[in-house]
Write an enzyme that holds these catalytic residues in place. Structure first.
Site, short mmCIF file in Angstrom:
data_model
loop_
_atom_site.label_atom_id
_atom_site.label_comp_id
_atom_site.label_asym_id
_atom_site.label_seq_id
_atom_site.Cartn_x
_atom_site.Cartn_y
_atom_site.Cartn_z
N ARG A 210 8.77 -15.47 -8.83
CA ARG A 210 7.57 -14.69 -9.13
C ARG A 210 7.90 -13.40 -9.89
O ARG A 210 7.11 -12.92 -10.69
CB ARG A 210 6.83 -14.39 -7.81
CG ARG A 210 5.47 -13.69 -7.96
CD ARG A 210 4.77 -13.65 -6.60
NE ARG A 210 3.77 -12.58 -6.50
CZ ARG A 210 2.46 -12.76 -6.63
NH1 ARG A 210 1.98 -13.96 -6.89
NH2 ARG A 210 1.63 -11.75 -6.50
N ILE B 229 -2.10 -11.03 -11.45
CA ILE B 229 -1.46 -12.17 -10.81
C ILE B 229 -1.94 -12.09 -9.36
O ILE B 229 -1.90 -11.04 -8.73
CB ILE B 229 0.08 -12.09 -10.95
CG1 ILE B 229 0.77 -13.26 -10.28
CG2 ILE B 229 0.65 -10.79 -10.45
CD1 ILE B 229 2.29 -13.32 -10.62
N SER B 230 -2.46 -13.21 -8.84
CA SER B 230 -3.13 -13.17 -7.54
C SER B 230 -2.16 -12.87 -6.40
O SER B 230 -0.96 -13.09 -6.52
CB SER B 230 -3.81 -14.51 -7.25
OG SER B 230 -4.73 -14.81 -8.25
N GLN B 231 -2.75 -12.43 -5.31
CA GLN B 231 -2.01 -12.22 -4.08
C GLN B 231 -1.35 -13.56 -3.68
O GLN B 231 -2.00 -14.61 -3.77
CB GLN B 231 -3.03 -11.78 -3.01
CG GLN B 231 -2.46 -11.45 -1.66
CD GLN B 231 -3.57 -11.28 -0.62
OE1 GLN B 231 -4.74 -11.49 -0.91
NE2 GLN B 231 -3.19 -10.92 0.58
N PRO B 232 -0.08 -13.54 -3.25
CA PRO B 232 0.60 -14.80 -2.93
C PRO B 232 -0.20 -15.69 -1.97
O PRO B 232 -0.27 -16.90 -2.17
CB PRO B 232 1.91 -14.33 -2.28
CG PRO B 232 2.15 -12.98 -2.85
CD PRO B 232 0.80 -12.38 -3.11
#
Lengths: 251, 804
Positions: free
Chosen positions: A74, A100-103
């Site tokens: 990531r 970039i989205s939260q994991p």
């Protein structure tokens, strides 16, 4: 030129070579400097999944999805200055008004797609390419479309460099899907949409699933799951990333 | 006299800056964020009091240069502070995620508090150095501020937002120049300062002050797409409108289009208000096929129940709802739009693109606010439609939580229903929120409104349907008939929409196409109609109780009890926290904390410092602190309550803010002037004067509480200037008496303990900041009436505290 200098050069050359190999095939192994960070990111995802309770009847994220997220580097998908935060439990800005989205959200959305290794999937809104990489780890082919040229170029270069040969990136308008490779087993729409584009519904295989996060760039309010049943009708389900049991208290 | 003029000018500049910042932050970030930053920045006022405590002696006899210095610093730091803040990567949406955001916020506070600190310091200096003229200086201060509030609203109509900053800076320099000109031996300096004053106002490059919308607002994201560009802009204090050409990639704005029969929207222009909330102007060439897509959304429902209706659209926006009405062959269409710029864009600037929609013979578009228009209207309509004009993402993340909305209250619904022909319908479309919030609150509000006009079974007149993205509520003037129900069912079945509530339906009909884990809407709606309504509202995890004119916060759903549960879910639960409500709580906390520090700091210094030598009776300090705290809180309580109450009469928050603020400041200024005359000429003791004023405030406030709601209803049809006159009629006498306690208390302090003057000034400043935030919080939970009553209590307490 002394002996020490020669051996120093040898070591330097060896280190460079190793680093090059490691960089070229990070997909293959998680033994880079960020492996620990990645492992604890996945632990955190599991913690959150446990705390929010079952979503769509499943109380944990599928092991394959977690394994994929343990592999995808990531930190290579975020801007250089944010590398240190790449594995933090939060969405991150990646420029171009995008994030970039939260994991946890990436894991949840991927999980809800019910992917099989032979699947062909379509993604709308490539962004950094991270979601595509996670998909690429899990399915046979992933197609992803990004409308912002700068992002599309970066993501394509990044994914190619990381060796994701099963991911194709296209720059352009995603409304009409990617008819040449349709139908898709699953579709994920991360670009903002006021409605579900009808061409995408058509390009979804019967029995396939489409997922659309609804909310703002930094905060997903709920997930829209579109299911095309084998006999035709399209239904949607609205899933909260958190679960209230029950919504009206009591019991 | 020129000196008083310079006080007024500086005060006007500071107030104009405050109002301007609200606009600038509404464009750059979001409304609630503007609110927080400005509330805290106003602590600069309080801090100036603290500062004066320490430098009082150093400025003794140097009032004019000191004042000019403060004014010049304001002129420099007001634009510089804003430009510095604009350069920060501040992101309201990231505040829960990014630990640096609070730091940026701190920088913002300091940068924006400094100009206020300078302006208030200069005025505070005048009050401490000329104790004999306190009444007149305070009067000039308030009159100036009132003029500033009106002037900035006027300026925002006339020139782009960015240009106004130059005017404000120039006014700061002009204040300094005027002060210097008032003393003969510094006159030349004064004339020299007129140069930057005029230069600031005239030569200011607009770009320097133009707010940049956050990259995460809809407009910024839209402009990332190749080929898209702004083709027209309109500026006003209501909103900055930017029209965007979609280039090669159409906007395809069609919220909640049916998955079963969606057709693609025609080419559209996007109109973005303050960089967010997009509304579309559809390309229309007379062929109604272009509007077919509109029939595939929930908002089309009423047209399947009525034939050739006479329609009233509330919120014309880009004109989609008018097009829908035309598509369905409406007999006559009236539309109301509050923003004249919007009407101008669709009706003339882009009339060709929009197919001269507004020139259609049976369409009339009115520039007015919806509530006022409906109340003044004598005709009856077969359909009143309230369009979906706010942005989804703002609504979804609770960014509107602090915005009052007089469109969706029990009183509003009553008024709409009274304008319906027999069998006519009110149709309201809202974004769908999960867990259900907007839809249920609308339903609860409608049911309450029907009950209040004597409808025994409101459920027989209500229908609620939903797509995955929108809900549409129908309120019929009369029971829904069997053919109505049949038409609703077939409309929904055709489009894969769900029936959330219909009279006589069963639970298994409720949750078919757009599946929720339970039929929440049906269960909620049924409970809201039943006997255990109150228990349901109590139990439900979000606040969906009906909204009223007294508590018109339609978008505030967060219950504090639920916050704990959400936080317990870790970062998974953060998504459902309401940004607006949290910001309000955070602001109160920060304001209280900083306020306390600002009050306590000088207190301790006074005990040790030179002031300790001055003797004043024990308890005097405590009484004085309570006195200034109480009147500081009370003044803003009344002001905020009035602003929110007068939105209803004046039609738009910005008008309410301008009129109420200016009215309060000007009349309070006159009152403070009168207070000194009372003492000097008539010989009433200050204490008696305060008590008299308090009594008058009490009587007037009570009168206001009793007659205002009914009177406003009756006055809706009046022209705007008459409404403004009525508003000032209410505000004037009240503010006149509210202007008295501060200078009277200050004069009393000047007599007994002059060292306490800056301190009193500081307490008052801090109290004002806390008060504005606290008043909003109290209004959210208890309504304006309670806020007003609390203010009366505070005034009474102050009156008791002032010693002889």
């Amino acid at each position: 030129m002394g002996r020490a200098s020669v051996s120093f050069r040898l070591i330097a050359a060896f280190v460079t070579l190793t680093a090059t190999i490691a960089f070229a095939v990070p997909k293959a192994g998680a033994n880079d400097a960020f492996a620990d960070a990645r492992a604890s990111m996945v632990d955190k995802i599991e913690d959150i999944a446990g705390a929010v309770g079952p979503v769509d009847g499943r109380d944990r994220i599928d092991g394959e999805v977690l394994a994929a997220m343990r592999r995808v580097p990531r930190h290579l998908f975020v801007p250089d200055e944010l590398t240190g935060l790449a594995y933090a439990d939060r969405p991150l800005p990646i420029g171009y008004s995008q994030t970039i989205s939260q994991p946890y959200i990436v894991a949840l959305m991927t999980d809800l797609l019910d992917l099989e290794s032979g699947d062909v999937v379509l993604e709308l809104g490539t962004g950094s390419g991270y979601q595509a990489a996670v998909l690429g780890e899990l399915v046979s082919r992933a197609f992803t479309i990004e409308i912002v040229p700068g992002l599309a170029e970066q993501a394509a270069a990044r994914l190619a460099q990381l060796g994701y040969e099963n991911i194709a990136v296209r720059e352009g308008d995603g409304y009409y899907g990617w008819p040449e490779h349709a139908p898709f087993d699953a579709i994920i729409v991360t670009a903002a949409a006021s409605h579900v584009p009808p061409p995408l519904v058509q390009q979804l295989k019967p029995g396939g699933r489409m997922i659309i996060p609804v909310g703002t760039r930094f905060s997903v309010q709920h997930l829209l799951l579109v299911e095309k049943e084998a006999d035709g009708p399209v239904r949607t389900r609205q899933l909260l990333p958190v679960r209230f049991v029950p919504l009206t208290g009591g019991h | 006299m020129p000196f008083l003029l310079s006080v007024a000018a500086l005060s006007a500049a500071a107030l104009a800056y405050e109002v301007w910042l609200v606009r600038a932050f509404a464009i750059a970030q979001w409304h609630h964020f503007a609110y927080m930053i400005i509330s805290v920045a106003l602590l600069g006022y309080g801090a100036s009091g603290t500062f004066l405590v320490f430098v009082r002696d150093r400025f003794a006899g140097r009032l004019i240069p000191g004042f000019a210095l403060g004014a010049v610093l304001f002129g420099i730091t007001a634009p510089a502070g804003y430009m510095a803040v604009r350069a920060l990567p501040l992101n309201a949406l990231e505040i829960l995620w990014d630990p640096y955001q609070p730091l940026y916020l701190l920088v913002v506070y300091v940068a924006l508090a400094f100009p206020f600190f300078c302006a208030a310091g200069a005025i505070g200096l005048a009050l401490t150095q000329r104790p004999k003229s306190i009444g007149r200086i305070y009067c000039a201060d308030l009159l100036g501020a009132g003029a500033g509030a009106l002037a900035i609203v006027g300026a925002l109509f006339l020139i782009p937002t960015g240009d106004c900053l130059g005017l404000i800076a120039g006014l700061g320099f002009a204040a300094a120049a005027l002060a210097l000109i008032s003393t003969p031996h510094r006159r030349n300096w004064g004339f020299a300062l007129m140069v930057p004053a005029i230069a600031g106002a005239v030569l200011w490059p607009a770009d320097w002050g133009t707010p940049n919308p956050s990259p995460y607002k809809e407009l910024s994201a839209a402009l990332r797409v190749p080929g898209r560009h702004i083709v027209a802009e309109r500026h006003s204090p209501l909103a900055w409108l930017a029209v965007v050409d979609s280039g090669a990639t159409p906007f395809r704005h069609a919220p909640g289009l049916s998955l079963a029969r969606g057709s693609e929207p025609p080419p559209q222009l996007g109109v973005f208000a303050d960089g967010g909330a997009m509304t579309a102007i559809n390309r229309f060439d007379g062929d109604l096929k272009a509007a077919a897509y509109l029939d595939a959304a929930t908002a089309a429902l009423p047209y399947h129940l009525l034939r050739q209706p006479r329609v009233l659209v509330l919120g014309a926006g880009g004109g989609s709802d008018l097009l829908l009405a035309r598509y369905h062959d409406a007999a006559k269409i009236d539309a109301v739009e509050v923003n004249g710029d919007m009407v101008d864009l669709v009706g003339s600037r882009f009339a060709g693109f929009a197919g001269n929609l507004y020139q259609t013979p049976n369409i009339t578009v009115h520039v007015a606010d919806a509530r006022g228009f409906v109340a003044a209207e004598q005709r009856r309509f077969d359909l009143i439609q309230i369009a979906l004009l706010d942005s989804f993402s703002a609504a979804a993340s609770g960014l509107h939580a602090l915005n009052e909305s007089t469109l969706y209250t029990v009183e509003a619904f009553r008024s709409y229903v009274s304008r319906l022909s027999p069998g006519g319908m009110l149709a309201i479309t809202r974004w769908l929120s999960v867990p259900p919030r907007d839809g249920l609150r609308l339903f609860a509000t409608a049911a309450q409104a029907l009950r209040s006009i004597g409808v025994e079974e409101p459920g027989r007149r209500l229908a609620l349907i939903r797509s995955w993205k929108t809900t549409t509520l129908i309120v019929k003037n009369g029971p829904l008939t069997a053919p109505d129900l049949k038409a609703i069912r077939s409309f929904c079945a055709d489009r894969s929409f769900d029936i959330a509530f219909l009279p006589g339906m069963t639970a298994d009909e409720a949750n078919r196409f757009n599946f929720l884990d339970r039929p929440h809407f049906f269960e909620g709606a049924t409970a809201l109609l039943g006997p255990d309504r109150e228990a349901f509202l109590e139990r439900y995890k979000f606040n969906v109780a009906p909204t009223t004119d007294d508590r018109p916060y339609f978008f505030q759903f967060l219950k504090w009890q639920t916050v704990g549960e959400l936080l317990g879910m870790g970062s998974g639960g953060l998504h459902l926290l309401e940004a607006g409500s949290l910001m309000l709580a955070a602001t109160l906390l920060q304001a209280a904390l900083l306020g306390t520090v600002l009050i306590l700091l000088p207190l301790t210094a006074l005990r040790r410092g030179p002031a300790a030598a001055e003797s004043f009776p024990p308890l005097f300090r405590t009484r004085i602190s309570i006195y200034f705290l109480a009147i500081g809180l009370a003044f803003l309580f009344v002001e905020i309550a009035f602003i929110q109450r007068f939105v209803l009469l004046l039609g738009h928050p910005i008008y309410a803010v301008a009129v109420v603020l200016a009215g309060f400041l000007v009349f309070a200024g006159l009152g403070s002037g009168a207070a000194s005359i009372l003492g000097r000429r008539i010989g009433i003791s200050r204490r008696s004067a305060v008590r008299l004023a308090t009594m008058c405030i009490g009587v007037l406030a009570t009168l206001n509480l009793v007659i205002a709601p009914g009177l406003f209803e009756a006055l809706h049809s009046w022209p705007q200037p008459a409404k403004v006159a009525v508003a000032l009629g209410f505000i004037g006498p009240m503010a006149f008496f509210m202007g008295m306690p501060f200078p009277l208390g200050l004069a009393q302090t000047a007599d007994r303990a002059p060292a306490l003057i800056p301190w009193a000034w500081g307490i008052n400043g801090c109290a004002s900041v806390i008060s504005a935030v606290l008043a909003t919080m109290l209004a959210l939970h208890f309504g304006f009436a309670v806020v007003l009553l609390l203010a009366l209590g505070l005034y009474a307490m102050a009156a008791l505290c002032l010693s002889r």
